[in-house]
Design an enzyme around this catalytic site. Sequence first.
Site, PDB file in Angstrom:
ATOM      1  N   HIS A  94      -1.010 -21.297  -6.688  1.00 14.07           N
ATOM      2  CA  HIS A  94      -1.544 -21.362  -5.439  1.00 14.07           C
ATOM      3  C   HIS A  94      -2.291 -21.574  -4.049  1.00 14.07           C
ATOM      4  CE1 HIS A  94      -4.559 -18.442  -3.144  1.00 14.07           C
ATOM      5  NE2 HIS A  94      -5.270 -19.812  -3.537  1.00 14.07           N
ATOM      6  N   PHE A 125       2.296  -4.762  -6.814  1.00 12.76           N
ATOM      7  CA  PHE A 125       2.515  -5.434  -7.707  1.00 12.76           C
ATOM      8  C   PHE A 125       0.991  -6.603  -8.247  1.00 12.76           C
ATOM      9  CE2 PHE A 125       2.191  -8.227  -3.545  1.00 12.76           C
ATOM     10  CZ  PHE A 125       1.277  -8.987  -3.391  1.00 12.76           C
ATOM     11  N   ARG A 177       7.242 -24.865  -5.013  1.00  9.72           N
ATOM     12  CA  ARG A 177       7.744 -23.191  -5.845  1.00  9.72           C
ATOM     13  C   ARG A 177       9.386 -23.563  -5.871  1.00  9.72           C
ATOM     14  NH1 ARG A 177       3.810 -19.858  -2.183  1.00  9.72           N
ATOM     15  NH2 ARG A 177       1.751 -19.448  -3.919  1.00  9.72           N
ATOM     16  N   ASN A 237       5.577 -17.922  -9.781  1.00  7.25           N
ATOM     17  CA  ASN A 237       5.464 -18.817  -8.400  1.00  7.25           C
ATOM     18  C   ASN A 237       4.750 -19.909  -8.440  1.00  7.25           C
ATOM     19  OD1 ASN A 237       3.157 -17.830  -7.424  1.00  7.25           O
ATOM     20  ND2 ASN A 237       3.953 -16.540  -5.903  1.00  7.25           N
ATOM     21  N   TYR A 265      -8.120 -11.771  -6.567  1.00  9.67           N
ATOM     22  CA  TYR A 265      -6.874 -11.137  -5.830  1.00  9.67           C
ATOM     23  C   TYR A 265      -7.436 -10.275  -4.917  1.00  9.67           C
ATOM     24  CZ  TYR A 265      -3.520 -15.518  -6.807  1.00  9.67           C
ATOM     25  OH  TYR A 265      -2.679 -16.671  -6.509  1.00  9.67           O
ATOM     26  N   GLU A 271     -12.834 -19.279  -2.420  1.00 12.84           N
ATOM     27  CA  GLU A 271     -12.216 -19.898  -4.212  1.00 12.84           C
ATOM     28  C   GLU A 271     -12.269 -21.006  -4.525  1.00 12.84           C
ATOM     29  OE1 GLU A 271      -8.169 -17.735  -1.755  1.00 12.84           O
ATOM     30  OE2 GLU A 271      -7.891 -19.682  -2.369  1.00 12.84           O
ATOM     31  N   LYS A 282      -0.425 -21.895 -12.061  1.00 12.27           N
ATOM     32  CA  LYS A 282      -0.764 -20.536 -12.579  1.00 12.27           C
ATOM     33  C   LYS A 282       0.270 -20.682 -13.980  1.00 12.27           C
ATOM     34  CE  LYS A 282       0.043 -18.329  -8.405  1.00 12.27           C
ATOM     35  NZ  LYS A 282       0.659 -16.702  -7.398  1.00 12.27           N
ATOM     36  N   THR A 310       6.505 -18.308  -0.960  1.00 15.73           N
ATOM     37  CA  THR A 310       5.953 -16.875  -1.507  1.00 15.73           C
ATOM     38  C   THR A 310       7.134 -16.909  -2.552  1.00 15.73           C
ATOM     39  OG1 THR A 310       4.730 -16.307   0.292  1.00 15.73           O
ATOM     40  CG2 THR A 310       4.942 -14.619  -2.723  1.00 15.73           C
ATOM     41  N   ARG A 346       0.032 -25.529   2.369  1.00 18.58           N
ATOM     42  CA  ARG A 346       0.869 -25.341   2.162  1.00 18.58           C
ATOM     43  C   ARG A 346       2.161 -24.771   2.287  1.00 18.58           C
ATOM     44  NH1 ARG A 346      -1.023 -19.360   0.920  1.00 18.58           N
ATOM     45  NH2 ARG A 346       1.216 -18.176   1.901  1.00 18.58           N
TER      46      ARG A 346
HETATM   47  P1  ATP Z   1      -0.651 -16.987  -3.075  1.00 21.06           P
HETATM   48  O1  ATP Z   1      -2.019 -17.081  -2.681  1.00 21.06           O
HETATM   49  O2  ATP Z   1      -1.548 -16.948  -5.085  1.00 21.06           O
HETATM   50  O3  ATP Z   1      -1.021 -19.055  -3.351  1.00 21.06           O
HETATM   51  P2  ATP Z   1       0.705 -16.809  -1.275  1.00 21.06           P
HETATM   52  O4  ATP Z   1      -0.199 -16.696  -0.413  1.00 21.06           O
HETATM   53  O5  ATP Z   1       1.472 -17.617  -1.476  1.00 21.06           O
HETATM   54  O6  ATP Z   1       0.449 -16.987  -2.879  1.00 21.06           O
HETATM   55  P3  ATP Z   1       0.251 -14.065  -1.425  1.00 21.06           P
HETATM   56  O7  ATP Z   1       1.194 -12.394  -0.547  1.00 21.06           O
HETATM   57  O8  ATP Z   1      -1.420 -13.711  -1.530  1.00 21.06           O
HETATM   58  O9  ATP Z   1       1.501 -15.007  -1.727  1.00 21.06           O
HETATM   59  O10 ATP Z   1       0.618 -13.076  -2.888  1.00 21.06           O
HETATM   60  C1  ATP Z   1      -0.423 -13.423  -4.324  1.00 21.06           C
HETATM   61  C2  ATP Z   1       0.873 -13.269  -5.407  1.00 21.06           C
HETATM   62  O11 ATP Z   1       1.182 -11.977  -5.523  1.00 21.06           O
HETATM   63  C3  ATP Z   1       1.800 -14.698  -5.377  1.00 21.06           C
HETATM   64  O12 ATP Z   1       1.638 -15.579  -5.270  1.00 21.06           O
HETATM   65  C4  ATP Z   1       2.692 -13.624  -6.124  1.00 21.06           C
HETATM   66  O13 ATP Z   1       2.100 -14.805  -7.370  1.00 21.06           O
HETATM   67  C5  ATP Z   1       1.969 -12.504  -5.792  1.00 21.06           C
HETATM   68  N1  ATP Z   1       3.437 -11.415  -5.693  1.00 21.06           N
HETATM   69  C6  ATP Z   1       3.532 -11.050  -3.945  1.00 21.06           C
HETATM   70  N2  ATP Z   1       4.187 -10.716  -3.546  1.00 21.06           N
HETATM   71  C7  ATP Z   1       4.918 -10.223  -4.890  1.00 21.06           C
HETATM   72  C8  ATP Z   1       5.890  -9.249  -4.863  1.00 21.06           C
HETATM   73  N3  ATP Z   1       6.050  -8.633  -4.573  1.00 21.06           N
HETATM   74  N4  ATP Z   1       6.002  -8.938  -6.798  1.00 21.06           N
HETATM   75  C9  ATP Z   1       5.318  -9.532  -7.530  1.00 21.06           C
HETATM   76  N5  ATP Z   1       4.372 -10.834  -7.022  1.00 21.06           N
HETATM   77  C10 ATP Z   1       4.056 -10.680  -6.169  1.00 21.06           C
HETATM   78 MG    MG Z   2      -1.981 -15.771  -1.109  1.00 25.03          MG
END
Ligand code: ATP
Ligand code: MG
Length: 139
Positions: free
Chosen positions: A117, A59, A104, A114, A51, A128, A11, A93, A87
């Site tokens: 992805h 968010f 992370r 973070n 997304y 994706e 990212k 996350t 993962r």
């Molecule tokens: P990714 O899909 O990027 O691999 P993830 O699967 O661990 O991450 P998701 O729940 O899919 O987490 O959220 C997608 C992205 O949105 C997160 O990686 C983070 O960048 C952002 N995000 C998630 N939760 C929050 C939050 N509470 N506040 C701010 N940003 C958030």
């Molecule tokens: Mg995700």
Amino acid sequence: MKTNRTFTMLKPDAVEDGHIGAILAKINEAGFKIVAMKMTQMSRRDAQLFYAIHADRPFFSSLVEFMVSGPIVAAILEKENAVEDFRALIGATNPADAAEGTIRKLFAKSIQCNAVHGSDSDENALIESEFHFATREIF
Ligand code: ATP
Ligand code: MG
């Protein structure tokens, strides 16, 4: 696409902070083979589509602005059990909850910024990957 593949993005925070090499080293050390890779910058529409599942979350607009704020590195990774193992390699996350040694834990700054992805299913890995790469860019 084969189901032993997953999709990742380094990212904008990780790219801006100069962590591309260190993160790719962790990915290689964990046994993943890179079968597609490029540096690119997502448009707002790209980020909103990528997304879209989070469109109703509070968010979402902040996440979109973050994801378009600078270049990313997109890649497709191959390994047995790729989605689940990747993962595990990236960790939770929120870096505050991520296990020691995960990408992370090492490189993320916050729950939003973070570092990486990782696809959450074989089905999404394929969607994706096709979002970011043409067939001729996947090896
Ligand atoms: P990714 O899909 O990027 O691999 P993830 O699967 O661990 O991450 P998701 O729940 O899919 O987490 O959220 C997608 C992205 O949105 C997160 O990686 C983070 O960048 C952002 N995000 C998630 N939760 C929050 C939050 N509470 N506040 C701010 N940003 C958030
Ligand atoms: Mg995700």
